[in-house]
Design a protein around this motif. Structure first.
Motif, PDB file in Angstrom:
ATOM      1  N   THR A  46       0.820  -1.214   0.000  1.00 56.96           N
ATOM      2  CA  THR A  46       0.000   0.000   0.000  1.00 56.96           C
ATOM      3  C   THR A  46       0.854   1.265   0.000  1.00 56.96           C
ATOM      4  N   HIS A  47       2.168   1.134   0.100  1.00 52.25           N
ATOM      5  CA  HIS A  47       3.042   2.303   0.182  1.00 52.25           C
ATOM      6  C   HIS A  47       3.174   2.978  -1.188  1.00 52.25           C
ATOM      7  N   PRO A  48       3.449   4.281  -1.186  1.00 52.16           N
ATOM      8  CA  PRO A  48       3.566   4.993  -2.465  1.00 52.16           C
ATOM      9  C   PRO A  48       4.741   4.477  -3.293  1.00 52.16           C
ATOM     10  N   GLY A  49       4.533   4.434  -4.600  1.00 52.10           N
ATOM     11  CA  GLY A  49       5.607   4.022  -5.498  1.00 52.10           C
ATOM     12  C   GLY A  49       5.986   2.562  -5.383  1.00 52.10           C
ATOM     13  N   PHE A  50       5.087   1.709  -4.839  1.00 49.81           N
ATOM     14  CA  PHE A  50       5.403   0.290  -4.691  1.00 49.81           C
ATOM     15  C   PHE A  50       5.667  -0.337  -6.052  1.00 49.81           C
ATOM     16  N   THR A  51       6.728  -1.125  -6.132  1.00 49.88           N
ATOM     17  CA  THR A  51       7.022  -1.876  -7.348  1.00 49.88           C
ATOM     18  C   THR A  51       7.615  -3.223  -6.966  1.00 49.88           C
ATOM     19  N   CYS A  52       7.278  -4.254  -7.724  1.00 45.33           N
ATOM     20  CA  CYS A  52       7.766  -5.607  -7.424  1.00 45.33           C
ATOM     21  C   CYS A  52       8.129  -6.311  -8.724  1.00 45.33           C
ATOM     22  N   LEU A  53       9.215  -7.049  -8.684  1.00 49.06           N
ATOM     23  CA  LEU A  53       9.628  -7.893  -9.795  1.00 49.06           C
ATOM     24  C   LEU A  53       9.629  -9.350  -9.344  1.00 49.06           C
ATOM     25  N   PHE A  54       9.030 -10.210 -10.146  1.00 45.49           N
ATOM     26  CA  PHE A  54       9.159 -11.645  -9.977  1.00 45.49           C
ATOM     27  C   PHE A  54      10.195 -12.155 -10.973  1.00 45.49           C
ATOM     28  N   ALA A  55      11.075 -13.039 -10.527  1.00 45.44           N
ATOM     29  CA  ALA A  55      11.909 -13.825 -11.429  1.00 45.44           C
ATOM     30  C   ALA A  55      11.195 -15.155 -11.614  1.00 45.44           C
ATOM     31  N   GLU A  56      10.837 -15.458 -12.870  1.00 47.29           N
ATOM     32  CA  GLU A  56      10.024 -16.637 -13.140  1.00 47.29           C
ATOM     33  C   GLU A  56      10.716 -17.567 -14.142  1.00 47.29           C
ATOM     34  N   THR A  57      10.476 -18.847 -13.980  1.00 47.18           N
ATOM     35  CA  THR A  57      10.942 -19.820 -14.958  1.00 47.18           C
ATOM     36  C   THR A  57      10.083 -19.708 -16.220  1.00 47.18           C
ATOM     37  N   ASP A  58      10.485 -20.423 -17.267  1.00 46.73           N
ATOM     38  CA  ASP A  58       9.707 -20.421 -18.506  1.00 46.73           C
ATOM     39  C   ASP A  58       8.289 -20.932 -18.282  1.00 46.73           C
ATOM     40  N   GLU A  59       8.103 -21.715 -17.226  1.00 46.42           N
ATOM     41  CA  GLU A  59       6.780 -22.251 -16.923  1.00 46.42           C
ATOM     42  C   GLU A  59       5.962 -21.296 -16.052  1.00 46.42           C
ATOM     43  N   GLY A  60       6.535 -20.131 -15.713  1.00 49.22           N
ATOM     44  CA  GLY A  60       5.811 -19.156 -14.907  1.00 49.22           C
ATOM     45  C   GLY A  60       5.938 -19.358 -13.409  1.00 49.22           C
ATOM     46  N   LEU A  61       6.858 -20.230 -12.977  1.00 51.23           N
ATOM     47  CA  LEU A  61       7.052 -20.469 -11.547  1.00 51.23           C
ATOM     48  C   LEU A  61       7.956 -19.389 -10.969  1.00 51.23           C
ATOM     49  N   PRO A  62       7.494 -18.640  -9.960  1.00 57.03           N
ATOM     50  CA  PRO A  62       8.349 -17.617  -9.366  1.00 57.03           C
ATOM     51  C   PRO A  62       9.453 -18.245  -8.510  1.00 57.03           C
ATOM     52  N   VAL A  63      10.704 -17.853  -8.775  1.00 54.10           N
ATOM     53  CA  VAL A  63      11.840 -18.389  -8.026  1.00 54.10           C
ATOM     54  C   VAL A  63      12.650 -17.268  -7.372  1.00 54.10           C
ATOM     55  N   GLY A  64      12.233 -16.038  -7.549  1.00 55.21           N
ATOM     56  CA  GLY A  64      12.910 -14.901  -6.920  1.00 55.21           C
ATOM     57  C   GLY A  64      11.997 -13.699  -6.964  1.00 55.21           C
ATOM     58  N   LEU A  65      12.266 -12.749  -6.079  1.00 53.56           N
ATOM     59  CA  LEU A  65      11.460 -11.540  -6.067  1.00 53.56           C
ATOM     60  C   LEU A  65      12.250 -10.408  -5.436  1.00 53.56           C
ATOM     61  N   ALA A  66      11.872  -9.212  -5.806  1.00 53.87           N
ATOM     62  CA  ALA A  66      12.408  -8.009  -5.174  1.00 53.87           C
ATOM     63  C   ALA A  66      11.313  -6.964  -5.213  1.00 53.87           C
ATOM     64  N   TYR A  67      11.177  -6.228  -4.120  1.00 51.40           N
ATOM     65  CA  TYR A  67      10.205  -5.136  -4.148  1.00 51.40           C
ATOM     66  C   TYR A  67      10.672  -3.983  -3.287  1.00 51.40           C
ATOM     67  N   GLY A  68      10.134  -2.826  -3.588  1.00 51.99           N
ATOM     68  CA  GLY A  68      10.464  -1.623  -2.838  1.00 51.99           C
ATOM     69  C   GLY A  68       9.404  -0.568  -3.067  1.00 51.99           C
ATOM     70  N   PHE A  69       9.619   0.601  -2.475  1.00 51.76           N
ATOM     71  CA  PHE A  69       8.637   1.675  -2.556  1.00 51.76           C
ATOM     72  C   PHE A  69       9.312   2.982  -2.177  1.00 51.76           C
ATOM     73  N   HIS A  70       8.600   4.071  -2.361  1.00 53.69           N
ATOM     74  CA  HIS A  70       9.134   5.382  -2.008  1.00 53.69           C
ATOM     75  C   HIS A  70       9.015   5.568  -0.493  1.00 53.69           C
TER      76      HIS A  70
END
Length: 203
Positions: A46-70
């Protein structure tokens, strides 16, 4: 192969089980802490400027993530670190680092996929295109792979051997001027006095 995909706050909230699964595999927290961590993560979305990246396999399985915000006044991490930086270096330095900052809250890669450059890609992708003056984060104050990664990307130590209120583990608070420079380049990252600044509130 693994690709990065940006997700919005709604998808992040809907997929907190996947987020927690990666977090648990990477960090191995005590099980009793997971419900509290889930609530904290949900609030982060809910924080301003929130952004998240998923690292996904070719099958769409998430194996990593990073997120942050202002980061803004009133957020727990922001206020605790701002106070500590002010106590040690003064209000101007605290403002230079935190007055316009992307706060990187979590970066995790599943152990089975570590050592492939996913963490580096996640951090670089998270910072790419951000308009903030700096990026800041906290990580365990140990010679970990994460600590080495952040240093290689230009992050410098702002506070070391730091213990958050109510905690016991030691952390380093680190920061870098944005945009990220070529990793390993001379002067990558900024010394405190070199961060492009403004005027502190009321100053």
């Amino acid at each position: 192969m693994t690709g990065l995909r940006r997700i919005d706050p709604d998808e992040f909230s809907a997929r907190l089980d996947s987020v927690l699964e990666i977090y648990t595999a990477a960090m191995k927290p005590p099980p009793e802490q997971l419900s509290g961590r889930q609530a904290i993560m949900a609030n982060h979305a809910t924080h301003p400027g929130f952004t998240c990246l998923f690292a996904e396999t070719d099958e769409g399985l998430p194996v990593g993530l990073a997120y942050g915000f202002h980061g803004v006044v009133g957020q727990w991490w922001h206020d605790v670190v701002h106070r500590a930086l002010t106590d040690q270096f003064g209000e101007r330095k605290a403002y230079d680092w935190l007055g316009d900052a992307l706060e990187i809250a979590e970066v995790h890669v599943h152990p089975g996929h570590q050592g492939r450059g996913i963490g580096r890609a996640l951090v670089k992708g998270l910072c790419a295109g951000r308009r903030e003056r700096t990026a800041v984060l906290s990580t365990r104050d140990q010679p970990t792979a994460a600590r080495h990664l952040y240093r290689s990307l230009g992050f410098v130590d702002l506070l070391t051997w730091f213990v958050f209120p109510g905690g016991y583990e030691h952390y380093v608070i680190a920061g870098v001027a944005l945009p990220l420079t070529e990793e390993g380049a001379p002067g990558a990252g900024a010394a405190m006095q070199d961060v492009p600044g403004g005027s502190p509130p009321g100053g």
